[in-house]
Design a protein around this motif. Structure first.
Motif, PDB file in Angstrom:
ATOM      1  N   LEU A 279       0.882  -1.169   0.000  1.00  0.00           N
ATOM      2  CA  LEU A 279       0.000   0.000   0.000  1.00  0.00           C
ATOM      3  C   LEU A 279       0.915   1.213   0.000  1.00  0.00           C
ATOM      4  O   LEU A 279       1.631   1.457   0.973  1.00  0.00           O
ATOM      5  N   ILE A 280       0.919   1.953  -1.111  1.00  0.00           N
ATOM      6  CA  ILE A 280       1.953   2.974  -1.314  1.00  0.00           C
ATOM      7  C   ILE A 280       1.359   4.388  -1.362  1.00  0.00           C
ATOM      8  O   ILE A 280       0.168   4.568  -1.646  1.00  0.00           O
ATOM      9  N   VAL A 281       2.214   5.362  -1.090  1.00  0.00           N
ATOM     10  CA  VAL A 281       1.830   6.780  -1.181  1.00  0.00           C
ATOM     11  C   VAL A 281       2.434   7.350  -2.456  1.00  0.00           C
ATOM     12  O   VAL A 281       3.633   7.203  -2.710  1.00  0.00           O
ATOM     13  N   VAL A 282       1.588   7.987  -3.270  1.00  0.00           N
ATOM     14  CA  VAL A 282       2.042   8.527  -4.551  1.00  0.00           C
ATOM     15  C   VAL A 282       1.516   9.939  -4.749  1.00  0.00           C
ATOM     16  O   VAL A 282       0.518  10.349  -4.147  1.00  0.00           O
ATOM     17  N   GLY A 283       2.200  10.660  -5.603  1.00  0.00           N
ATOM     18  CA  GLY A 283       1.771  11.992  -6.017  1.00  0.00           C
ATOM     19  C   GLY A 283       2.278  12.266  -7.421  1.00  0.00           C
ATOM     20  O   GLY A 283       3.176  11.561  -7.910  1.00  0.00           O
ATOM     21  N   SER A 284       1.730  13.254  -8.077  1.00  0.00           N
ATOM     22  CA  SER A 284       2.138  13.576  -9.441  1.00  0.00           C
ATOM     23  C   SER A 284       3.385  14.453  -9.446  1.00  0.00           C
ATOM     24  O   SER A 284       3.657  15.170  -8.472  1.00  0.00           O
ATOM     25  N   PRO A 285       4.178  14.417 -10.530  1.00  0.00           N
ATOM     26  CA  PRO A 285       5.323  15.330 -10.633  1.00  0.00           C
ATOM     27  C   PRO A 285       4.909  16.787 -10.470  1.00  0.00           C
ATOM     28  O   PRO A 285       5.652  17.588  -9.885  1.00  0.00           O
ATOM     29  N   ALA A 286       3.732  17.135 -10.994  1.00  0.00           N
ATOM     30  CA  ALA A 286       3.268  18.515 -10.868  1.00  0.00           C
ATOM     31  C   ALA A 286       3.069  18.889  -9.396  1.00  0.00           C
ATOM     32  O   ALA A 286       3.366  20.022  -8.986  1.00  0.00           O
ATOM     33  N   TYR A 287       2.544  17.968  -8.609  1.00  0.00           N
ATOM     34  CA  TYR A 287       2.348  18.243  -7.175  1.00  0.00           C
ATOM     35  C   TYR A 287       3.696  18.472  -6.501  1.00  0.00           C
ATOM     36  O   TYR A 287       3.846  19.387  -5.673  1.00  0.00           O
ATOM     37  N   PHE A 288       4.691  17.659  -6.840  1.00  0.00           N
ATOM     38  CA  PHE A 288       5.994  17.779  -6.184  1.00  0.00           C
ATOM     39  C   PHE A 288       6.806  18.971  -6.691  1.00  0.00           C
ATOM     40  O   PHE A 288       7.824  19.324  -6.095  1.00  0.00           O
TER      41      PHE A 288
END
Length: 322
Positions: free
Chosen positions: A172-181
């Motif tokens: 169960l992983i945590v992800v975000g978009s490049p735009a968010y970062f």
């Protein structure tokens, strides 16, 4: 006032004997057709006449005829009995070979990545089975709602269910978009999530799910906050892809986005391992061939066997299930 309609015990006894005698106009021929003695047929008809309270046949030494009561009884009993026989044959057919409607309760998240290819190959292998998929985030009562089986995450499989694994355990992983970062520094520790927009998932009970982590072997749950709440994983995935915030998702669901560079994983050292996805059903003793064929198909897809091999195995009597 509500009436209670019941069929008395033994109310159908003798009906088949009566119909056979009426058709042949002979107790002896009826006995031969049903594989019993003429005295047994005569006794069955006498019991039926006593229960009804009227003579159904006129008997002489040379012939057998129907009384008026017998004619009226025949006109109503014959189509009703034929319908019962037909109903028995339909039920028996469902119990002997894979056919009919297979109803599955599934979470929306597994449909595109797991169920669609599986169902497509199953329908080709078993064209006499109709598959109905009901997508729901709720853990439904299979028997009460008329479902044959359910596909559920391992943590939601009840102890009294028979479970067949469909996937290995996953993270169960945590992800975000490049735009968010581009606008937010990636979190390095779970405490950093206080400074991030976290996408949340509302359970069917109405409660907001906590985010789960594994901190050096110790289970950890954190209440996060953020601008968006969804009721299923695919919706949260879509919001994460659009840069709304961070999402905690099953790794298989985020895999395509990670491969394409549309998502970035963070906090990977804290990702807990979930049991996987299971096909579950109430009781193997109540299993019809359509469900047995689907279970065998799931197992064969995991090992790479073809649908044709599944049919061959079914022709030999099918395999045992867990």
């Amino acid at each position: 006032m509500k009436q209670n309609f019941t069929v008395r015990q033994g109310a159908l006894d003798g009906v088949e004997a009566f119909l056979s005698v009426a058709r042949h106009r002979s107790f002896r021929k009826a006995a031969a057709e049903l594989g019993v003695t003429p005295s047994a047929i005569s006794q069955a008809v006498r019991v039926l006449e006593t229960r009804i309270g009227a003579a159904l046949f006129v008997r002489t030494t040379r012939s057998v005829g129907l009384t008026e009561a017998g004619e009226r009884f025949l006109s109503r009993a014959k189509p009703a009995f034929e319908e019962l026989v037909a109903a028995s044959e339909v039920a028996r057919d469902l119990g002997q070979r894979p056919s009919g409607l297979l109803r599955l309760s599934v979470p929306r998240a597994v449909i595109p990545i797991l169920l669609e290819p599986l169902v497509a190959s199953f329908c080709k292998a078993w064209p006499e089975v109709e598959v109905e998929i009901a997508a729901s985030k709720e853990v439904v009562d299979l028997a009460a709602e008329g479902f044959d089986a359910a596909i559920r995450l391992g943590q939601f499989v009840a102890a009294d269910m028979v479970a067949v694994p469909m996937t290995p355990p996953f993270r169960l992983i945590v992800v975000g978009s490049p735009a968010y970062f581009e606008e937010h520094r990636p979190p390095r520790h779970t405490d950093d999530l206080r400074h991030h927009a976290c996408l949340r998932w509302r359970r069917s009970s109405g409660a907001l799910a906590l985010w789960s982590f594994n901190d050096n072997g110790e289970a950890l749950e954190i209440a996060v906050s953020g601008p968006f709440i969804a009721s299923d994983f695919p919706t949260m995935l879509g919001a994460a892809l659009e840069g709304v915030g961070l999402a905690q998702l099953p790794a298989p669901l985020a895999a395509e986005g990670l491969r394409a560079g549309k998502l970035v994983e963070v906090l990977d050292a804290y990702a807990p391992v979930m049991p996987g996805v299971f096909l579950c059903y109430p009781d193997r003793r109540q299993m019809l061939p359509k469900l047995r064929a689907f279970i065998d198909h799931v197992k064969r897809r995991q090992t790479g066997d073809s649908g044709m091999e599944a049919k061959k195995e079914a022709g030999r009597g099918g395999g045992r299930t867990r």
